[in-house]
Design a protein around this motif. Structure first.
Motif, PDB file in Angstrom:
ATOM      1  N   GLY A  67      -5.219  -0.152  -7.535  1.00  0.00           N
ATOM      2  CA  GLY A  67      -5.237  -0.738  -8.875  1.00  0.00           C
ATOM      3  C   GLY A  67      -6.081   0.098  -9.828  1.00  0.00           C
ATOM      4  O   GLY A  67      -5.704   0.308 -10.989  1.00  0.00           O
ATOM      5  N   GLY A  68      -7.231   0.600  -9.339  1.00  0.00           N
ATOM      6  CA  GLY A  68      -8.069   1.455 -10.168  1.00  0.00           C
ATOM      7  C   GLY A  68      -7.378   2.747 -10.565  1.00  0.00           C
ATOM      8  O   GLY A  68      -7.567   3.252 -11.679  1.00  0.00           O
ATOM      9  N   SER A  69      -6.554   3.287  -9.657  1.00  0.00           N
ATOM     10  CA  SER A  69      -5.827   4.517  -9.981  1.00  0.00           C
ATOM     11  C   SER A  69      -4.858   4.280 -11.139  1.00  0.00           C
ATOM     12  O   SER A  69      -4.679   5.154 -11.996  1.00  0.00           O
ATOM     13  N   ALA A  70      -4.248   3.092 -11.166  1.00  0.00           N
ATOM     14  CA  ALA A  70      -3.338   2.763 -12.265  1.00  0.00           C
ATOM     15  C   ALA A  70      -4.098   2.651 -13.585  1.00  0.00           C
ATOM     16  O   ALA A  70      -3.616   3.106 -14.637  1.00  0.00           O
ATOM     17  N   LEU A  71      -5.297   2.070 -13.555  1.00  0.00           N
ATOM     18  CA  LEU A  71      -6.092   1.930 -14.780  1.00  0.00           C
ATOM     19  C   LEU A  71      -6.510   3.293 -15.312  1.00  0.00           C
ATOM     20  O   LEU A  71      -6.525   3.517 -16.529  1.00  0.00           O
ATOM     21  N   ILE A  72      -6.860   4.226 -14.400  1.00  0.00           N
ATOM     22  CA  ILE A  72      -7.204   5.581 -14.841  1.00  0.00           C
ATOM     23  C   ILE A  72      -5.997   6.247 -15.492  1.00  0.00           C
ATOM     24  O   ILE A  72      -6.102   6.894 -16.538  1.00  0.00           O
ATOM     25  N   ALA A  73      -4.823   6.089 -14.876  1.00  0.00           N
ATOM     26  CA  ALA A  73      -3.601   6.685 -15.430  1.00  0.00           C
ATOM     27  C   ALA A  73      -3.272   6.108 -16.799  1.00  0.00           C
ATOM     28  O   ALA A  73      -2.766   6.822 -17.684  1.00  0.00           O
ATOM     29  N   ILE A  78       5.315   2.640 -15.212  1.00  0.00           N
ATOM     30  CA  ILE A  78       5.107   2.838 -13.769  1.00  0.00           C
ATOM     31  C   ILE A  78       3.761   2.249 -13.349  1.00  0.00           C
ATOM     32  O   ILE A  78       3.649   1.522 -12.353  1.00  0.00           O
ATOM     33  N   ASN A  79       2.725   2.547 -14.106  1.00  0.00           N
ATOM     34  CA  ASN A  79       1.379   2.126 -13.729  1.00  0.00           C
ATOM     35  C   ASN A  79       1.095   0.662 -14.060  1.00  0.00           C
ATOM     36  O   ASN A  79       0.331   0.004 -13.331  1.00  0.00           O
ATOM     37  N   TRP A  80       1.703   0.145 -15.108  1.00  0.00           N
ATOM     38  CA  TRP A  80       1.536  -1.288 -15.381  1.00  0.00           C
ATOM     39  C   TRP A  80       2.133  -2.131 -14.255  1.00  0.00           C
ATOM     40  O   TRP A  80       1.599  -3.193 -13.920  1.00  0.00           O
ATOM     41  N   LEU A  81       3.209  -1.658 -13.652  1.00  0.00           N
ATOM     42  CA  LEU A  81       3.830  -2.408 -12.564  1.00  0.00           C
ATOM     43  C   LEU A  81       2.977  -2.441 -11.298  1.00  0.00           C
ATOM     44  O   LEU A  81       3.145  -3.324 -10.449  1.00  0.00           O
ATOM     45  N   SER A 119       0.824  -1.212   0.000  1.00  0.00           N
ATOM     46  CA  SER A 119       0.000   0.000   0.000  1.00  0.00           C
ATOM     47  C   SER A 119       0.856   1.258   0.000  1.00  0.00           C
ATOM     48  O   SER A 119       0.653   2.167  -0.814  1.00  0.00           O
ATOM     49  N   TYR A 120       1.822   1.310   0.917  1.00  0.00           N
ATOM     50  CA  TYR A 120       2.651   2.518   1.036  1.00  0.00           C
ATOM     51  C   TYR A 120       3.690   2.577  -0.080  1.00  0.00           C
ATOM     52  O   TYR A 120       3.973   3.652  -0.632  1.00  0.00           O
ATOM     53  N   GLY A 121       4.262   1.432  -0.433  1.00  0.00           N
ATOM     54  CA  GLY A 121       5.290   1.402  -1.470  1.00  0.00           C
ATOM     55  C   GLY A 121       4.762   1.842  -2.822  1.00  0.00           C
ATOM     56  O   GLY A 121       5.388   2.655  -3.518  1.00  0.00           O
ATOM     57  N   LEU A 122       3.590   1.330  -3.206  1.00  0.00           N
ATOM     58  CA  LEU A 122       3.010   1.710  -4.492  1.00  0.00           C
ATOM     59  C   LEU A 122       2.592   3.175  -4.505  1.00  0.00           C
ATOM     60  O   LEU A 122       2.761   3.869  -5.512  1.00  0.00           O
ATOM     61  N   SER A 146      11.687   4.331 -18.887  1.00  0.00           N
ATOM     62  CA  SER A 146      10.613   3.492 -19.428  1.00  0.00           C
ATOM     63  C   SER A 146       9.276   4.191 -19.593  1.00  0.00           C
ATOM     64  O   SER A 146       8.395   3.678 -20.288  1.00  0.00           O
ATOM     65  N   GLY A 147       9.066   5.317 -18.918  1.00  0.00           N
ATOM     66  CA  GLY A 147       7.840   6.079 -19.131  1.00  0.00           C
ATOM     67  C   GLY A 147       6.775   5.862 -18.072  1.00  0.00           C
ATOM     68  O   GLY A 147       6.822   4.942 -17.257  1.00  0.00           O
TER      69      GLY A 147
END
Length: 405
Positions: free
Chosen positions: A299-305, A379-382, A235-238, A374-375
């Motif tokens: 995870g949802g925040s990454a999908l929005i990004a 970052i968000n795919w990881l 949670s904190y690391g991501l 890498s762009g």
């Protein structure tokens, strides 16, 4: 016997409730330490560092000090008690602000970095306030106490930036020196507040396990404890990983610095604002469910990004990331708090924070370089596999609890 037990319980409730308010007030002051360094460290570094590539080193030193300071802080509190440890931490915070101010006045990058490293040591104590709030409490009361102390982080998130604005030119000819001097004053103001901290007696339900004192290796072998720690780490690391890269990504995709700053502002409000009710939600739905919800939001925040590069995508992602951190990290903290006996708390909480903030330090070090190489999409795919890795056992754990709690 009933009268004696009622008196004992009342004494616990009074001391424990008092401590929650004391720690919330201390968090409101000490929690401004990190935002002040994060917002100013790079700017001061650009002015003092001979190598432009080293400009962000002061912020990295803050995170490094936080990671390295967790285990010593836990050892001090285990040996001398919470109050003594926290007063020592606030003293370190005062010295840290003074050292950083001296570094700016003397145009010494090394001295300034030493000051931010010491600020990290202070943050190691501040971060454990959330655990101290649970002393003497059980069940839903413990969960609400953690959430309430985190409200102090919201106040600190407001105090920190305003402090920077009000005092940045307080020492003529030395930009931002006044900001670090006032950060030292905030730490000093926390000392009389922390003197009011009291040690509550352990609840009667805990006395039966109070003698348990497992070695740390045995605790780490416990799936329950390991899952709680891993939930906090992810949670904190991501959150740190994405938040560190986001302002640079916004600037790199044509958005203004003001837009990037405002996005981070909303992100911080989303991080701490839900703390007013997170404890109640944990009491109703269970801490594991709340932590799982937090991970889903991350995870949802990454999908929005990943869905676009407009400012709305960046802001929406950062707000959801903040909400996810709140539910995930507070839920993980509550999970850790119920995994150990009172005699094990120093080891259990210290090891947890070492792993969490060690990960945070690594995330802050590598986010920028990975973004450059890498762009933003990478970052968000990881984020997604990291969320899935913890979400599966967390959901299984939540489903296996009595009453689906």
């Amino acid at each position: 016997m009933g009268i004696v037990e009622a008196t004992f319980r009342d004494r616990i409730d009074v001391a424990a409730s008092r401590n929650v308010w004391v720690l919330t007030a201390a968090q409101s002051l000490g929690g401004a330490n990190s935002p002040s360094v994060i917002s100013l460290g790079g700017l001061v570094g650009q002015h003092l560092a001979s190598d432009p590539a080293a400009a962000t080193l002061p912020v990295s030193m803050l995170n490094l000090g936080l990671a390295l300071g967790t285990l010593p802080a836990a050892a001090v509190m285990r040996r001398f008690g919470r109050r003594t440890g926290y007063i020592l931490g606030a003293t370190l915070g005062t010295i840290a602000g003074i050292v950083a101010t001296i570094g700016i006045v003397r145009s010494s990058f090394v001295i300034f970095c030493l000051g931010t490293l010491m600020a990290g040591f202070y943050s190691a104590y501040v971060q454990s306030y959330r655990f101290a709030a649970t002393d003497g409490l059980t069940g839903a009361g413990r969960d609400r106490a953690i959430s309430r102390v985190m409200v102090g982080g919201l106040i600190a998130a407001i105090i920190g930036p305003q402090l920077v604005i009000w005092t940045r030119n307080a020492l003529p000819g030395h930009a931002f020196a006044g900001s670090f001097l006032s950060q030292a004053m905030l730490a000093l103001l926390a000392v009389p507040i922390l003197l009011a901290l009291r040690r509550p007696a352990a609840p009667a339900a805990v006395h039966a396990t109070a003698a348990a004192n497992r070695p740390l290796a045995q605790m780490l072998a416990s799936p329950r404890y390991l899952l709680a720690v891993a939930t906090g780490v992810v949670s904190y690391g991501l959150m740190t990983f994405v938040m560190t890269a986001a302002p640079m990504a916004m600037a790199g995709h044509g958005h203004s610095v003001d837009s990037a700053s405002l996005g981070i502002h909303w992100h911080v409000l989303a991080m701490f604002g839900p703390s007013f009710f997170t404890g109640r939600l944990m009491a109703r739905f269970g801490k594991e469910r709340m932590a799982a919800t937090g991970l889903l939001l991350i995870g949802g925040s990454a999908l929005i990004a990943l869905s676009g590069l407009d400012i709305a995508h960046f802001w929406g992602s950062l707000i959801l990331l903040g909400l996810g951190w709140n539910f995930g990290f507070i839920g993980a903290t509550a999970m850790v708090a119920e995994c150990h006996s009172p005699s094990e708390r120093g080891k259990a909480q210290g090891a947890n924070d070492f792993m969490v903030f060690g990960t945070v330090a690594c995330a802050s070090f590598f986010a920028g370089s990975l973004l450059h190489s890498s762009g933003w999409s990478t970052i968000n795919w990881l984020v997604l596999p990291a969320v899935a890795f913890i979400l599966v056992p967390l959901v299984w754990r939540a489903a296996s609890l009595p009453g689906n709690r």
